[in-house]
Structure formats: structure tokens, C-alpha cells
Design a protein around this motif. Structure first.
Motif, short mmCIF file in Angstrom:
data_model
loop_
_atom_site.label_atom_id
_atom_site.label_comp_id
_atom_site.label_asym_id
_atom_site.label_seq_id
_atom_site.Cartn_x
_atom_site.Cartn_y
_atom_site.Cartn_z
N ILE A 187 0.82 -1.21 0.00
CA ILE A 187 0.00 0.00 0.00
C ILE A 187 0.85 1.26 0.00
O ILE A 187 0.47 2.28 -0.58
CB ILE A 187 -0.96 0.00 1.22
N GLU A 188 2.05 1.21 0.60
CA GLU A 188 2.88 2.40 0.63
C GLU A 188 3.39 2.78 -0.76
O GLU A 188 3.90 3.88 -0.96
CB GLU A 188 4.08 2.20 1.58
N ASN A 189 3.26 1.87 -1.72
CA ASN A 189 3.70 2.17 -3.09
C ASN A 189 2.59 2.78 -3.95
O ASN A 189 2.82 3.08 -5.11
CB ASN A 189 4.22 0.89 -3.75
N LEU A 190 1.41 2.94 -3.36
CA LEU A 190 0.32 3.61 -4.07
C LEU A 190 0.43 5.12 -3.89
O LEU A 190 1.03 5.60 -2.92
CB LEU A 190 -1.03 3.13 -3.54
N SER A 191 -0.17 5.87 -4.80
CA SER A 191 -0.23 7.32 -4.65
C SER A 191 -1.09 7.65 -3.44
O SER A 191 -1.91 6.83 -3.00
CB SER A 191 -0.83 7.95 -5.91
N PRO A 192 -0.94 8.84 -2.86
CA PRO A 192 -1.74 9.20 -1.68
C PRO A 192 -3.25 9.05 -1.89
O PRO A 192 -3.96 8.62 -0.99
CB PRO A 192 -1.35 10.66 -1.43
N LYS A 193 -3.73 9.40 -3.08
CA LYS A 193 -5.18 9.29 -3.33
C LYS A 193 -5.63 7.84 -3.30
O LYS A 193 -6.69 7.52 -2.75
CB LYS A 193 -5.52 9.93 -4.68
N LEU A 194 -4.83 6.95 -3.87
CA LEU A 194 -5.21 5.54 -3.85
C LEU A 194 -5.01 4.94 -2.47
O LEU A 194 -5.78 4.06 -2.06
CB LEU A 194 -4.41 4.77 -4.89
N GLN A 195 -4.01 5.39 -1.74
CA GLN A 195 -3.85 4.95 -0.35
C GLN A 195 -5.09 5.30 0.46
O GLN A 195 -5.53 4.53 1.32
CB GLN A 195 -2.62 5.59 0.27
N ASN A 196 -5.64 6.46 0.18
CA ASN A 196 -6.84 6.90 0.90
C ASN A 196 -8.03 6.01 0.57
O ASN A 196 -8.84 5.67 1.45
CB ASN A 196 -7.15 8.35 0.52
N ASP A 224 -18.84 -12.86 -4.06
CA ASP A 224 -17.55 -12.49 -3.49
C ASP A 224 -17.64 -11.13 -2.81
O ASP A 224 -18.52 -10.32 -3.12
CB ASP A 224 -16.47 -12.42 -4.60
N LEU A 225 -16.69 -10.88 -1.92
CA LEU A 225 -16.59 -9.58 -1.27
C LEU A 225 -15.97 -8.57 -2.22
O LEU A 225 -15.08 -8.90 -3.01
CB LEU A 225 -15.73 -9.68 -0.01
N LEU A 226 -16.40 -7.32 -2.14
CA LEU A 226 -15.78 -6.25 -2.90
C LEU A 226 -14.62 -5.70 -2.07
O LEU A 226 -14.83 -4.99 -1.08
CB LEU A 226 -16.79 -5.15 -3.20
N LEU A 227 -13.39 -6.06 -2.44
CA LEU A 227 -12.20 -5.71 -1.68
C LEU A 227 -11.48 -4.53 -2.33
O LEU A 227 -11.65 -4.26 -3.53
CB LEU A 227 -11.27 -6.92 -1.58
N PRO A 228 -10.63 -3.82 -1.57
CA PRO A 228 -10.02 -2.60 -2.12
C PRO A 228 -9.10 -2.84 -3.30
O PRO A 228 -9.02 -2.01 -4.21
CB PRO A 228 -9.25 -2.03 -0.92
N VAL A 274 -7.90 2.83 -0.24
CA VAL A 274 -7.68 1.57 0.46
C VAL A 274 -7.95 1.72 1.95
O VAL A 274 -8.62 0.89 2.57
CB VAL A 274 -6.25 1.06 0.22
N ALA A 275 -7.43 2.80 2.54
CA ALA A 275 -7.56 3.00 3.98
C ALA A 275 -9.01 3.17 4.42
O ALA A 275 -9.39 2.74 5.52
CB ALA A 275 -6.74 4.22 4.40
N ASN A 276 -9.82 3.78 3.56
CA ASN A 276 -11.20 4.06 3.94
C ASN A 276 -12.20 3.04 3.40
O ASN A 276 -13.40 3.19 3.59
CB ASN A 276 -11.60 5.45 3.44
N HIS A 277 -11.68 2.00 2.75
CA HIS A 277 -12.57 0.99 2.19
C HIS A 277 -13.07 0.04 3.27
O HIS A 277 -12.30 -0.42 4.12
CB HIS A 277 -11.85 0.19 1.11
N SER A 278 -14.34 -0.26 3.23
CA SER A 278 -14.91 -1.28 4.10
C SER A 278 -15.84 -2.15 3.26
O SER A 278 -16.81 -1.65 2.68
CB SER A 278 -15.70 -0.67 5.26
N PHE A 279 -15.53 -3.44 3.17
CA PHE A 279 -16.37 -4.31 2.33
C PHE A 279 -17.79 -4.39 2.87
O PHE A 279 -18.72 -4.75 2.16
CB PHE A 279 -15.75 -5.71 2.22
N ARG A 280 -17.98 -4.03 4.14
CA ARG A 280 -19.33 -4.08 4.73
C ARG A 280 -20.25 -3.03 4.15
O ARG A 280 -21.47 -3.12 4.29
CB ARG A 280 -19.23 -3.91 6.25
#
Length: 541
Positions: A399-408, A423-427, A410-416
Motif C-alpha cells: 500500500i505504501e507504493n500507491l499514490s496518496p489518493k489511492l492509499q486513501n 464475493d466480497l468487494l475488496l479494495p 484503500v484506507a477508507n474501504h470497508s467491504f461491509r
């Protein structure tokens, strides 16, 4: 001067007619099924789920209204568009007798003015010109040179590209760079979508070139060994688990491939084309210095990142090692790279001896890897695909290799926050889709791809008709990076996208774990929504 060679064996003529007629039919009267996701698919998924015994699925699916589906279907029509044979543009390798293919093409409804022919050999080119001018097809355009070189100067697009190489894939003949030509065609997106590439390649016989056959056996074994599933006509499903799942050591597997190379080489040709179009080509052409690339990623190429990446490829003495080696079924293409590239594992005492002990094969493996890159750069190929594979998974170490926008994202994604169908919708799925939206890969329509095998005198020939689709009805329905959150918050837009993605991903289920992993909405064994399987290769007597 000796008379020109003619290529009109009965089996070759039959294969040519099958391939050309099937390709024209696929792109015209059957065009709606040439795309991976048919026009009616989103509506069919909605209706199926809306009447499901699973009340939660039904409740969610009913949120997708007819007005939104109508809009998507209109968008699909704008992307796919209908065509008649007279609208199709064709390129092919003509040899000394261009009229052989021309007669079949024009009989199928292609206009001679829409046909381009290519020949590299000077003598053969002269024979082709004379033959065309003496025939009923003086309007055909014959180019002196390779189609891949032509495309560098003339960025044209074709509906059908017919590559009658006759040589092996890859070829050791310095004048016949079969794989490199394919790599350049794919890199330059020379096919319209949907479009068809037809390849015709040979397998050396034991009597004709035993050494070349042996080298191909080793290459095929390395390439197919990590695949999770392989073709098997003896099973009801048409496929079986791969060599690792079956418990074969590599040495045993190489022995099996060598003894039945006619079968496994045919599988290799098709799987290589599928991998190349949908994964290798689009991922290999994104160097780290690209401004587009930098909007998605950061830190790639730094020493600590490269060190972590290299650790994924090492072999241990107990058949384990880094992530690529341990989870070969998840990284089959990278496993093949690890096995084929000596430089990637320099100093690793457990590196497979098949390459270490055979200098001729090491050179052949380098030729193969180099020609997979459109500019013949093996190291760039491996580095770019490795970087993208691990970063697009957006796992904890990537994840640290993603741009800040994409890191955001991933960080804020919740499959719930997303309804779970199959299947689950994963980041990582969102990150991967955003990248593929701009990378513009081709996808292979597994269901409509056709293959033939025949004998040209004593030589086995393998002809593949690969149906390719850019799937823009999927990618261009999806919002871009800065708009993704808003786009997915619209439940109808989200469901339309997820249902269309289900149709596309059903074609990669048994073949490509490298992308769209875990994106199923409807179970893969449900009627009308099954995971697609290649049709068996047809033998022409």
C-alpha cells in the motif's frame, strides 16, 4: 530461377477457410456475442437475483432500475457498434501466393480495398506482387516489410489480423521473430474492439529439428507448470488441476510434457496469447517514469522496494521460497519468469537446474522473455510486471507504493459498505480496475475463441483464432480515481458495473488469477452465467 513455392495443401486450405469464415461471422452477424459481456447480461443478472431465494440478494438487485439498464445498453451499443463484412479491415502475411487468402476473404464479404498484405522477404515480395496483379485482386495493398514494423510508422487499426507464421512460437530463426511481432501488434493496439488475431505456428518434429523440439518442451513445461488449471478433454469440465496441484515434481512434469508435446504445445500457444493480451502487454508498457503511472504509484524502483520485490522470487531447497514460488498458482506468469530468467535469481543455489545446466536453453529462455516486450527489453518486462502485480494487490506490504489518493481509497474501504453477492468487494479490486481503465488491456473471449491443428506435410501446425475485446462498456462506465467514491455511492451505477464485471470475469476464471480475482456476483456454475471454458482444439485431417 526456380518456380515459386505454392502453399495450397488441402488441410491448410480447410484451416484457412475455418479461421477466416469464423472470424468474419464472429465480428458481424454474431458480434453481440463477441464481447465478453453480452448486451443483455446486466439485465439478466438483475432479473435472476431479483427472483433469488436469497432475500438479501433480491432486495439489493431490485435497486437497479430499468432506466439505468437501458442507459447502459445504449452505452454498450455505442461502444460495440454493428458491422457488416464490407466494413471489416484485414491485415495478413501473404507469402508468394496472396490470392489464396484473398479468395477466402473476399468470398466472406471483405472488400479487396480493405485488405493489407505484408511480406518481408524481397524475392517472395516480388512474387506476391506479380501474383496479385495477375489475379482478380489488383486493389489489394501489399507492403514490403513486417506488419509490426509497418505499425510503428502507420498507426492503423484492423478488425482481423491473420499471422500465418508457419514457424514456431517463439522462433529461433533470426529473420522470423514470431513472438516479437505479436508483442508489437498488441502494444500498438492495432486491433479494433472487438477484434480477432489469428496465429498459425508450427511445432518442430523429432526428425526435422530434435534440438528445437527439446528447447520448446522445456519452455512449455516451465510456462505451464505453475498454472492452476490445464485443458483435459477426458474430463466433463474440459479442464483439470495443474501440475503442482497434482503433486508432480518439475522433473516429472518435464518428462510428461516431452512425451506429449503435441498436446501441451497447443495449450501453451493459446495460454500465452491469453496472458499476453490481457496481462503481459498492458502491464509491461507502463514504465515508472510515465506521468500517468505516477498518478497511481509512488516509491517504485527505490532500493528498499526493489529488495522486497526480489525476495519474492527466490527458490528454497524444499520447493518453497518467496511469495511467487510458494503461491505459484496465484502468480503463474511471474513463476515462469523466475524459472526462465537466470539473472533474476543470480547467486541462488536452489535456482532450477534446467536453466543452470543448459546454456542453449538459457539463451532460448532469454529470447522468449525479450520478445514478450515490444522493444525487446527483458529486464523492463520483468520489472514492470512485478511492480504492478504486487502493488495492484494493495496488500499491507504494497500500500505504501500507491499514490496518496489511492492509499486513501484503500484506507477508507470497508467491504461491509457493499452488498456481498458471491464475493466480497475488496479494495485491491477497485485499485486494479482504475489502473486497467487507463492501461486499456485486451480481454480474451474464451467462449468464442477457436483452435485447429493440422499437418503441413510432416509438421504439426497450430492455428488459433483469438477473440479480443477492450471491454470499454465496463471500464468507461466506471468513474476515474478522483470520482470513484461518488460514483460507487450511486447504487444503480455501482450494481450495473459489478454485474457487467461478473460477465467479463467469467472468462478468466480458469485461466488468469492475475486480475479480477474475487469479482463474482453469480455462482460460476449457474446456467447462463457459467465460467467460460475453451473449446477443444479441432483436428483437421
Amino acid at each position: 530461377m526456380p518456380p515459386p513455392k505454392t502453399y495450397n495443401e488441402k488441410s491448410k486450405e480447410t484451416a484457412r477457410k475455418f479461421a477466416i469464415n469464423s472470424a468474419v461471422d464472429c465480428l458481424t452477424k454474431n458480434r453481440r456475442t463477441a464481447t465478453l459481456c453480452r448486451r443483455s447480461y446486466v439485465r439478466e443478472v438483475r432479473d435472476y437475483l431479483a427472483t433469488s431465494e436469497n432475500g438479501y440478494d433480491a432486495l439489493e438487485a431490485k435497486k437497479l432500475q430499468n432506466t439505468t439498464i437501458d442507459r447502459w445498453e445504449a452505452f454498450y451499443d455505442s461502444v460495440s457498434q454493428s458491422k457488416e463484412p464490407k466494413n471489416l479491415k484485414v491485415a495478413y502475411l501473404c507469402g508468394p501466393n496472396p490470392e489464396n487468402d484473398l479468395r477466402v476473404l473476399t468470398a466472406a464479404g471483405i472488400l479487396p480495398e480493405n485488405i493489407w498484405a505484408f511480406e518481408t522477404d524481397t524475392t517472395t515480395y516480388g512474387q506476391a506482387i506479380a501474383a496479385a496483379l495477375a489475379s482478380e485482386f489488383p486493389f489489394v495493398k501489399i507492403i514490403h516489410g513486417g506488419i509490426d514494423v509497418f505499425l510503428e510508422a502507420s498507426p492503423q487499426k484492423f478488425d482481423i489480423i491473420y499471422l500465418d507464421f508457419c514457424g514456431s512460437l517463439p522462433s529461433r530463426n533470426k529473420k522470423q521473430k514470431t513472438l516479437l511481432a505479436i508483442s508489437r501488434i498488441l502494444a500498438r493496439h492495432a486491433l479494433n474492439s472487438p477484434g480477432i488475431i489469428v496465429t498459425n505456428v508450427s511445432l518442430p518434429t523429432e526428425n526435422g529439428d530434435s534440438h528445437g523440439r527439446s528447447l520448446l518442451a522445456k519452455l512449455v513445461a516451465c510456462y505451464l507448470y505453475p498454472k492452476e488449471f490445464l485443458e483435459c478433454e477426458a474430463t466433463d469440465s474440459g479442464f483439470t488441476e495443474g501440475a503442482i496441484a497434482e503433486g508432480y515434481s518439475f522433473d516429472k512434469w518435464l518428462e510428461m510434457v516431452s512425451e506429449n508435446l503435441d498436446n501441451y504445445y497447443g495449450q501453451f500457444v493459446t495460454r500465452l496469447m491469453m496472458d499476453h493480451a490481457s496481462f503481459v502487454s498492458p502491464y509491461s508498457r507502463f514504465p515508472a517514469q510515465s506521468s500517468v503511472y505516477k498518478k497511481f504509484f509512488s516509491n517504485l524502483g527505490k532500493a528498499d522496494h526493489q529488495s522486497a520485490l526480489n525476495s519474492s522470487f527466490h527458490f528454497d531447497d524444499d520447493s518453497s521460497g518467496g511469495d511467487v514460488i510458494v503461491d505459484a498458482g496465484q502468480y503463474p506468469i511471474l513463476w515462469a519468469f523466475a524459472a526462465l530468467d537466470k539473472a533474476l535469481n543470480a547467486g541462488d543455489e536452489n535456482y532450477p537446474q534446467i536453466v543452470m545446466q543448459d546454456e542453449d536453453f538459457r539463451l532460448f529462455a532469454d529470447l522468449f522473455l525479450s520478445q514478450l516486450h515490444n522493444e525487446n527489453r527483458k529486464d523492463d518486462l520483468i520489472r514492470n510486471i512485478s511492480n504492478l502485480t504486487f502493488t495492484l494487490l494493495a496488500s499491507s506490504h504494497a500500500i505504501e507504493n500507491l499514490s496518496p489518493k489511492l492509499q486513501n481509497i484503500v484506507a477508507n474501504h470497508s467491504f461491509r459498505e457493499y452488498h456481498q453477492f458471491c464475493d466480497l468487494l475488496l479494495p485491491h479490486q477497485i485499485i486494479e480496475l482504475l489502473f486497467r481503465q487507463v492501461a486499456v488491456p485486451y480481454h480474451v473471449n474464451v467462449e468464442k475463441t477457436l483452435r485447429w491443428k493440422y499437418q503441413a506435410k510432416e509438421t504439426p501446425m497450430y492455428m488459433d483464432m483469438i477473440v479480443l475485446d477492450e471491454c470499454r462498456y465496463l471500464y468507461d462506465w466506471m468513474p476515474t480515481t478522483d470520482m470513484i467514491a461518488n460514483g460507487f455511492s450511486n447504487i444503480e451505477r455501482q450494481l450495473t458495473f459489478r454485474f457487467a464485471l461478473d460477465g467479463v470475469s467469467k472468462h478468466r476464471r480458469w485461466y488468469n488469477p492475475e486480475y479480477f480475482f474475487g469479482t463474482a456476483v453469480v455462482d460460476q456454475f449457474t446456467d447462463l452465467f457459467e465460467a467460460k471454458v475453451l473449446q477443444p482444439r479441432c483436428v483437421i485431417e
